[in-house]
Enzyme design. Structure first.
Site, PDB file in Angstrom:
ATOM      1  N   CYS A 198       0.856  -1.192   0.000  1.00 33.24           N
ATOM      2  CA  CYS A 198       0.000   0.000   0.000  1.00 33.24           C
ATOM      3  C   CYS A 198       0.893   1.243   0.000  1.00 33.24           C
ATOM      4  O   CYS A 198       2.085   1.151   0.292  1.00 33.24           O
ATOM      5  CB  CYS A 198      -0.927  -0.008   1.218  1.00 33.24           C
ATOM      6  SG  CYS A 198      -0.056   0.016   2.786  1.00 33.24           S
ATOM      7  N   GLU A 216      15.381   5.793   5.231  1.00 36.07           N
ATOM      8  CA  GLU A 216      16.308   5.529   4.126  1.00 36.07           C
ATOM      9  C   GLU A 216      16.776   6.804   3.426  1.00 36.07           C
ATOM     10  O   GLU A 216      17.808   6.793   2.752  1.00 36.07           O
ATOM     11  CB  GLU A 216      15.677   4.573   3.104  1.00 36.07           C
ATOM     12  CG  GLU A 216      14.501   5.164   2.339  1.00 36.07           C
ATOM     13  CD  GLU A 216      13.932   4.212   1.289  1.00 36.07           C
ATOM     14  OE1 GLU A 216      13.534   3.098   1.662  1.00 36.07           O
ATOM     15  OE2 GLU A 216      13.900   4.588   0.105  1.00 36.07           O
ATOM     16  N   HIS A 261      16.281  -0.280  -1.722  1.00 37.71           N
ATOM     17  CA  HIS A 261      15.220   0.287  -2.569  1.00 37.71           C
ATOM     18  C   HIS A 261      15.521   0.026  -4.050  1.00 37.71           C
ATOM     19  O   HIS A 261      15.567   0.948  -4.863  1.00 37.71           O
ATOM     20  CB  HIS A 261      15.071   1.793  -2.288  1.00 37.71           C
ATOM     21  CG  HIS A 261      13.709   2.322  -2.646  1.00 37.71           C
ATOM     22  ND1 HIS A 261      13.065   3.265  -1.896  1.00 37.71           N
ATOM     23  CD2 HIS A 261      12.878   2.036  -3.680  1.00 37.71           C
ATOM     24  CE1 HIS A 261      11.898   3.555  -2.459  1.00 37.71           C
ATOM     25  NE2 HIS A 261      11.768   2.810  -3.548  1.00 37.71           N
ATOM     26  N   ASP A 267      12.992  -3.971   1.335  1.00 36.79           N
ATOM     27  CA  ASP A 267      13.609  -3.201   0.253  1.00 36.79           C
ATOM     28  C   ASP A 267      13.551  -1.715   0.573  1.00 36.79           C
ATOM     29  O   ASP A 267      14.080  -0.903  -0.177  1.00 36.79           O
ATOM     30  CB  ASP A 267      12.890  -3.486  -1.083  1.00 36.79           C
ATOM     31  CG  ASP A 267      13.600  -2.820  -2.260  1.00 36.79           C
ATOM     32  OD1 ASP A 267      14.842  -2.925  -2.329  1.00 36.79           O
ATOM     33  OD2 ASP A 267      12.927  -2.181  -3.094  1.00 36.79           O
ATOM     34  N   ARG A 274       6.965   1.117   1.458  1.00 29.89           N
ATOM     35  CA  ARG A 274       7.657   2.257   2.059  1.00 29.89           C
ATOM     36  C   ARG A 274       7.983   1.909   3.507  1.00 29.89           C
ATOM     37  O   ARG A 274       7.144   1.333   4.224  1.00 29.89           O
ATOM     38  CB  ARG A 274       6.790   3.523   2.029  1.00 29.89           C
ATOM     39  CG  ARG A 274       6.673   4.195   0.671  1.00 29.89           C
ATOM     40  CD  ARG A 274       7.998   4.810   0.195  1.00 29.89           C
ATOM     41  NE  ARG A 274       7.874   5.448  -1.115  1.00 29.89           N
ATOM     42  CZ  ARG A 274       8.102   4.872  -2.293  1.00 29.89           C
ATOM     43  NH1 ARG A 274       8.469   3.591  -2.323  1.00 29.89           N
ATOM     44  NH2 ARG A 274       7.980   5.550  -3.414  1.00 29.89           N
TER      45      ARG A 274
HETATM   46  P1  NAI Z   1      -1.439   1.178  -6.443  1.00 35.10           P
HETATM   47  O1  NAI Z   1      -1.976   2.560  -6.246  1.00 35.10           O
HETATM   48  O2  NAI Z   1      -1.716   0.468  -7.719  1.00 35.10           O
HETATM   49  O3  NAI Z   1      -1.912   0.247  -5.247  1.00 35.10           O
HETATM   50  C1  NAI Z   1      -1.919   0.633  -3.912  1.00 35.10           C
HETATM   51  C2  NAI Z   1      -3.089  -0.066  -3.242  1.00 35.10           C
HETATM   52  O4  NAI Z   1      -3.015   0.184  -1.842  1.00 35.10           O
HETATM   53  C3  NAI Z   1      -4.456   0.454  -3.719  1.00 35.10           C
HETATM   54  O5  NAI Z   1      -5.259  -0.629  -4.149  1.00 35.10           O
HETATM   55  C4  NAI Z   1      -5.017   1.128  -2.491  1.00 35.10           C
HETATM   56  O6  NAI Z   1      -6.441   1.046  -2.411  1.00 35.10           O
HETATM   57  C5  NAI Z   1      -4.339   0.334  -1.385  1.00 35.10           C
HETATM   58  N1  NAI Z   1      -4.381   0.961  -0.081  1.00 35.10           N
HETATM   59  C6  NAI Z   1      -4.437   2.278   0.244  1.00 35.10           C
HETATM   60  N2  NAI Z   1      -4.520   2.432   1.569  1.00 35.10           N
HETATM   61  C7  NAI Z   1      -4.507   1.193   2.109  1.00 35.10           C
HETATM   62  C8  NAI Z   1      -4.594   0.697   3.434  1.00 35.10           C
HETATM   63  N3  NAI Z   1      -4.693   1.520   4.487  1.00 35.10           N
HETATM   64  N4  NAI Z   1      -4.580  -0.644   3.624  1.00 35.10           N
HETATM   65  C9  NAI Z   1      -4.499  -1.483   2.575  1.00 35.10           C
HETATM   66  N5  NAI Z   1      -4.434  -1.070   1.300  1.00 35.10           N
HETATM   67  C10 NAI Z   1      -4.426   0.252   1.067  1.00 35.10           C
HETATM   68  O7  NAI Z   1       0.146   1.324  -6.185  1.00 35.10           O
HETATM   69  P2  NAI Z   1       1.284   0.325  -6.657  1.00 35.10           P
HETATM   70  O8  NAI Z   1       1.795   0.728  -7.994  1.00 35.10           O
HETATM   71  O9  NAI Z   1       0.839  -1.068  -6.454  1.00 35.10           O
HETATM   72  O10 NAI Z   1       2.445   0.680  -5.601  1.00 35.10           O
HETATM   73  C11 NAI Z   1       2.299   0.423  -4.239  1.00 35.10           C
HETATM   74  C12 NAI Z   1       3.440   1.088  -3.489  1.00 35.10           C
HETATM   75  O11 NAI Z   1       4.678   0.431  -3.791  1.00 35.10           O
HETATM   76  C13 NAI Z   1       3.703   2.548  -3.893  1.00 35.10           C
HETATM   77  O12 NAI Z   1       2.866   3.443  -3.173  1.00 35.10           O
HETATM   78  C14 NAI Z   1       5.144   2.741  -3.515  1.00 35.10           C
HETATM   79  O13 NAI Z   1       5.237   3.258  -2.212  1.00 35.10           O
HETATM   80  C15 NAI Z   1       5.735   1.337  -3.551  1.00 35.10           C
HETATM   81  N6  NAI Z   1       6.735   1.187  -4.608  1.00 35.10           N
HETATM   82  C16 NAI Z   1       7.982   0.704  -4.277  1.00 35.10           C
HETATM   83  C17 NAI Z   1       8.953   0.556  -5.240  1.00 35.10           C
HETATM   84  C18 NAI Z   1      10.306  -0.015  -4.930  1.00 35.10           C
HETATM   85  O14 NAI Z   1      11.233   0.137  -5.731  1.00 35.10           O
HETATM   86  N7  NAI Z   1      10.487  -0.689  -3.812  1.00 35.10           N
HETATM   87  C19 NAI Z   1       8.713   0.973  -6.618  1.00 35.10           C
HETATM   88  C20 NAI Z   1       7.357   1.394  -6.878  1.00 35.10           C
HETATM   89  C21 NAI Z   1       6.425   1.529  -5.889  1.00 35.10           C
END
Ligand code: NAI
Length: 329
Positions: free
Chosen positions: A204, A262, A294, A257, A233
């Site tokens: 999330c 960080e 990350h 990750d 995060r």
């Molecule tokens: P997305 O927007 O497609 O999915 C996020 C989901 O989390 C949504 O379905 C949303 O409804 C849900 N959500 C919101 N609040 C919540 C809660 N309190 N409890 C449970 N679910 C909740 O985003 P995506 O693309 O899947 O990315 C998710 C996260 O991954 C990003 O926000 C980012 O922080 C992280 N990320 C990490 C990367 C890395 O290199 N490690 C790279 C890209 C993203």
């Protein structure tokens, strides 16, 4: 458009240059964005930033005073940007909403498998010519209950891989994903997910509702020996609570990750410095913790998509004053 690109690492350059085709005047710097470095963008209409840059209210004000009207983050997450302030200043902010959910999901799985099957330890022993198998026992993913917090693009990609392994899937998300049914993912309240899961994976976003979503009371109800995967995060998990439950043996393994503090640590070379973050040092001291810096996003496909979408955001701003990826607070 003249664009100052902060935190632009050498591995990103070729893709950005190729995507740009010489259209925008891009100034590349490895310097991160902060109040002290905002003035580097003087004379630019836009800045391009990354996840550990500081685009808080004061920094946005400083950029605005210099005439910067656009902020293009080369990331999906945007918790590092004060969107409310951007709106007040009439600045546009755009992200790269889906550069490759698979890159992050697959990295999470790689970490889970590497830790669980003791791949890192096994390799170290192999190099020492110690071919004993003591200490290298892992567990099957098949038949385990995997709880996914946040079933958006990355979460559902992770869930599909776990489905392929034969795991039972639980999900927690205020907005259920229509694809969940196809892989038998059942939505349950977060508390039930925490109580039932053998493996918990976080996908999330970080915001005011999810800061320390996993804290002392949440760890307390988890299963003994639970594995935690966090590629989302760091701030979603209270590190101090995680450390306490690793020390007690409650958490059987953690694949991280991302890390709460960080910023200023990841993405740069600290080989010659003495780390001051005691919690980070403690975290790394556990044999059942695997930390990567990350790098979940770091695949050729994702880098290409990040570069293409970032340049498309700049193109759209130059031509229309707004982009399809503009973010609202
Ligand atoms: P997305 O927007 O497609 O999915 C996020 C989901 O989390 C949504 O379905 C949303 O409804 C849900 N959500 C919101 N609040 C919540 C809660 N309190 N409890 C449970 N679910 C909740 O985003 P995506 O693309 O899947 O990315 C998710 C996260 O991954 C990003 O926000 C980012 O922080 C992280 N990320 C990490 C990367 C890395 O290199 N490690 C790279 C890209 C993203």
């Amino acid at each position: 458009m003249k664009v100052f690109c902060y935190s632009l690492k050498p591995f990103e350059r070729p893709g950005i240059i190729q995507a740009n085709h010489g259209k925008h005047e891009l100034i590349f710097s490895e310097q991160s964005l902060a109040l002290a470095s905002a003035n580097l963008a003087e004379g630019c209409e836009a800045v391009s930033i990354f996840t550990n840059d500081d685009a808080s209210g004061e920094v946005l004000k400083a950029l605005h005073r210099l005439g910067v009207g656009y902020v293009a983050t080369r990331s999906a997450g945007y918790n590092h940007i004060d969107l409310a302030m951007a709106r007040r200043l009439n600045m546009r902010v755009a992200n790269v909403p889906a550069y490759s959910p698979h890159a992050v999901a697959e990295h999470g799985v790689a970490m889970l498998m590497a830790l669980n099957r003791r791949i890192v330890e096994g390799q170290a022993l192999m190099h020492m010519q110690d071919f004993r198998l003591d200490m290298l026992t892992g567990f099957n993913i098949y038949g385990k209950t995997v709880g996914i917090i946040g079933t958006g693009q990355i979460g559902i990609a992770f869930a599909k891989i776990m489905h392929g392994f034969g795991a039972r899937l639980l999900g927690s998300d205020p907005q259920p994903n229509p694809e969940a049914d196809k892989i038998g993912l059942n939505y349950v309240p977060l508390e039930d997910l925490l109580r039932q899961s053998d493996i918990i994976s976080i996908h999330c976003p970080l915001n005011e509702h999810t800061k320390y979503l996993l804290d002392e009371p949440q760890f307390a109800i988890m299963k003994q020996g639970v594995y935690l995967v966090n590629t989302a995060r760091g701030g979603i998990v209270r590190t101090a609570a995680l450390i306490r439950h690793l020390a007690s043996g409650k958490v059987g393994g953690a694949c991280l990750d991302v890390y709460e503090r960080e910023n200023g640590l990841f993405f740069s070379d600290h080989r010659h410095s003495i780390l001051q973050d005691e919690e980070f040092i403690r975290l790394r001291s556990f044999k059942n913790v695997l930390v990567t810096g990350h790098q979940g996003f770091l695949t050729v496909e994702a880098l290409r998509n990040i570069a293409d979408t970032t340049i498309a955001n700049l193109d759209a701003w130059e031509q229309h004053g707004h982009s399809p990826n503009d973010l609202q607070d």
